[in-house]
Design a protein around this motif. Sequence first.
Motif, short mmCIF file in Angstrom:
data_model
loop_
_atom_site.label_atom_id
_atom_site.label_comp_id
_atom_site.label_asym_id
_atom_site.label_seq_id
_atom_site.Cartn_x
_atom_site.Cartn_y
_atom_site.Cartn_z
N ARG A 245 70.67 89.60 70.74
CA ARG A 245 69.80 88.74 71.56
C ARG A 245 68.44 88.55 70.88
N ALA A 246 68.05 87.29 70.74
CA ALA A 246 66.75 86.98 70.14
C ALA A 246 65.64 87.11 71.17
N ALA A 247 64.42 87.26 70.68
CA ALA A 247 63.26 87.35 71.57
C ALA A 247 63.01 86.00 72.24
N ALA A 248 62.34 86.06 73.37
CA ALA A 248 62.00 84.83 74.09
C ALA A 248 61.13 83.94 73.21
N GLY A 249 61.48 82.65 73.20
CA GLY A 249 60.71 81.70 72.41
C GLY A 249 60.13 80.57 73.23
N VAL A 356 76.85 85.38 77.19
CA VAL A 356 75.68 85.08 78.02
C VAL A 356 74.67 86.23 77.98
N ALA A 357 75.16 87.45 77.94
CA ALA A 357 74.27 88.61 77.94
C ALA A 357 73.37 88.65 76.72
N ASN A 358 73.75 87.98 75.64
CA ASN A 358 72.93 87.96 74.43
C ASN A 358 72.19 86.64 74.24
N MET A 359 72.25 85.75 75.22
CA MET A 359 71.53 84.47 75.11
C MET A 359 70.05 84.63 75.42
N ASN A 360 69.25 83.79 74.82
CA ASN A 360 67.84 83.71 75.16
C ASN A 360 67.48 82.25 75.39
N ASP A 361 66.37 82.02 76.07
CA ASP A 361 65.86 80.65 76.29
C ASP A 361 66.96 79.72 76.83
N CYS A 364 69.58 77.28 83.35
CA CYS A 364 70.47 77.57 84.48
C CYS A 364 69.90 76.92 85.73
N GLY A 365 70.65 76.97 86.81
CA GLY A 365 70.18 76.41 88.06
C GLY A 365 68.99 77.17 88.60
N ALA A 366 68.15 76.46 89.39
CA ALA A 366 66.92 77.06 89.93
C ALA A 366 67.12 77.54 91.36
N ASN A 367 68.33 77.43 91.88
CA ASN A 367 68.62 77.74 93.28
C ASN A 367 67.80 76.85 94.22
N GLU A 368 67.60 75.65 93.76
CA GLU A 368 66.89 74.62 94.53
C GLU A 368 67.32 73.27 93.98
N ALA A 369 67.81 72.43 94.85
CA ALA A 369 68.26 71.10 94.41
C ALA A 369 67.08 70.12 94.48
N PRO A 370 66.92 69.22 93.50
CA PRO A 370 67.71 69.11 92.27
C PRO A 370 66.92 69.64 91.06
N TYR A 371 66.89 70.94 90.88
CA TYR A 371 66.10 71.54 89.80
C TYR A 371 66.92 72.55 89.00
N HIS A 372 66.54 72.68 87.73
CA HIS A 372 67.06 73.72 86.86
C HIS A 372 65.89 74.45 86.21
N LEU A 373 66.17 75.63 85.71
CA LEU A 373 65.16 76.40 84.97
C LEU A 373 65.47 76.35 83.49
N GLN A 374 64.45 76.14 82.70
CA GLN A 374 64.58 76.07 81.25
C GLN A 374 63.78 77.22 80.64
N GLY A 375 64.29 77.78 79.53
CA GLY A 375 63.58 78.89 78.87
C GLY A 375 63.76 80.19 79.61
N VAL A 376 64.93 80.44 80.18
CA VAL A 376 65.20 81.67 80.93
C VAL A 376 65.55 82.79 79.95
N ASN A 377 64.99 83.98 80.20
CA ASN A 377 65.25 85.13 79.32
C ASN A 377 65.47 86.39 80.14
N TRP A 378 66.46 87.17 79.71
CA TRP A 378 66.76 88.44 80.37
C TRP A 378 65.57 89.39 80.20
N GLY A 379 65.36 90.21 81.23
CA GLY A 379 64.29 91.20 81.18
C GLY A 379 62.96 90.64 81.59
N ARG A 380 62.60 89.46 81.08
CA ARG A 380 61.31 88.85 81.42
C ARG A 380 61.39 88.09 82.75
N ASP A 381 62.45 87.28 82.90
CA ASP A 381 62.53 86.39 84.06
C ASP A 381 63.53 86.86 85.12
N LEU A 382 64.36 87.78 84.76
CA LEU A 382 65.36 88.30 85.70
C LEU A 382 65.86 89.63 85.18
#
Length: 579
Positions: A245-249, A356-361, A364-382
């Motif tokens: 997994r790469a660092a958040a960019g 997916v566990a090794n993906m960065n940035d 995914c969905g934002a749990n709000e229609a009609p929005y998505h989240l961009q730049g999501v990173n494990w540990g920092r954002d969830l």
Amino acid sequence: MRASAFHISTIKEAPNDAEIASHQLMIRAGMIRKLAGGIYNYMPLGLRTIRKIENIIREEMNAAGALELLMPVVQPAELWQESGRWEKYGPELLRIKDRHGRDFILQPTSEEVITDIARNEIKSWRQLPVNFYHIQTKFRDERRPRFGVMRGREFTMKDAYSFDRDVDGAMQSYQAMFDAYHKIFTRLGLNFRAVAADTGSIGGSSSHEFQVIADIGEDLIVYDPRTDYAANIELAAAPCLIEKRAAAGQDLCKVHTPGAATCEEVKNLLSIDLSRTVKSIVLATEPADSDPQIWLLLLRGDHDLNEIKVGKLAGFEEGFRFATEDEIKEHFGSPPGYLGPVGLDDRVKVIADLTVANMNDFVCGANEAPYHLQGVNWGRDLPEPLLVADIRNVVAGDPTPDGKGVLNIQRGIEVGHVFYLGTKYSEALKATYLDETGKPAFMEMGCYGIGVTRIVGAAIEQNHDERGIIWPRAIAPFEVAVCGLGWGKSDAVRETATKLYEELKSQGVDVILDDRDLRPGVMFAEWELIGVPIRITVGDRGLANGQVEVLGRRESNAELVDLPDVVARVAAKLSSRVT
């Protein structure tokens, strides 16, 4: 056999419900006739092929040391209740009652009955190992029978069951059946692969399917063209495609995504690669005496969920279902299409695929229609996922298990399956033997099935053209057809054709003499449709030069052969085909 004394009933057009080539051609060639949905009469032509398949199976099973017996089609419910499958098998199990109101079933398979035989007949370790088999009618009440004999409700199957003292012995029995199956399908003249597989409703651990390679196949086979590795896609391991997994960019950003409820639509709207997206799949399990447990499964946007793998995870062993829309709204506050793992409460358990566990940035969905989240990173954002596991299907181009190549995918038709069952049924039905010390021990079991009637359809799917069936020699209803042109007018044609027929028959060739006095075009088209491997044409024109025509079913041009050489030439052509 003379054609005038045999029932040949070909038709020009197949019925509209015949969707695939094998179904169409079996009906057109007069091999089967439909009686009810998924239930067929096997006409004389079709039965000849079935019997040849059965004979090859029987010869190889006997050679491998298996013992043939015959178990009933109707089985008492008590045995299935003992094993637990009376409740678990599902609606495919046709349950019936006799006049006294007692419960019975039409057998889909015979694990219970054979285990009952073993517990009553086998008392000592000296009687083991033993392998019993039979070739018998089966019935599975398919919800949607289709594809003719490929997915029928009533069918013929060879099922065998081995009983051993210990695991080592069971593995030897398993290997003996695995080897016997290779011989059987080779002798049948089929292009096949043996692939590692899931054990399904039968249960057990070790399992291999024998798949006939065909474009119409319902199963996907994953294989390495460099090695012997092959597996059903349900079982094939899907590796992590990101080494580390790469660092958040990127910073986390909520983006407006109207009308983008799928990863594909998000990719197009944001002009990103599909592999940067994460799809959310919501499942529910129902633990005893508690509310449903909601699970969020995360896959890369270009990957698909493998439900078989999910069913083997802790917490899913007793089954699962897709969550309802109300459950999704309650736990995520959003309709499907805009779901994601960020900001969830502890009631939702998150499982991430290995990649997916090794993906960065990722997006995914934002749990709000009609929005998505961009730049999501494990540990920092969830938080890190509760579980990281292989939950996806392999795709073509994935690395091979040894990491030295890439995997290919092709379609196959399952025609055989071998299982190591262990003590699943012997424990349930208390099938024990006395070991060398006089102590009772459960028998180790294996189960081995071949779909006899399905092989007919699979062989046709693999061997046909625009004119009809092209049979491998070993299972053709007839190996050779001797066709006399002008049968009613020419003494020479009748005498020569009959002599050739008798000579071939004396050499052990399964030959039919067409003495029906049909027009040549009609006669030839019929035998091409039926798929007889070799056709000999006897006519006055050729006889004037002392010759007849010999034509292989796969060949375009007939060969003129001198009469004294015909039998030898036919024998040579037959030998060149798989026997």
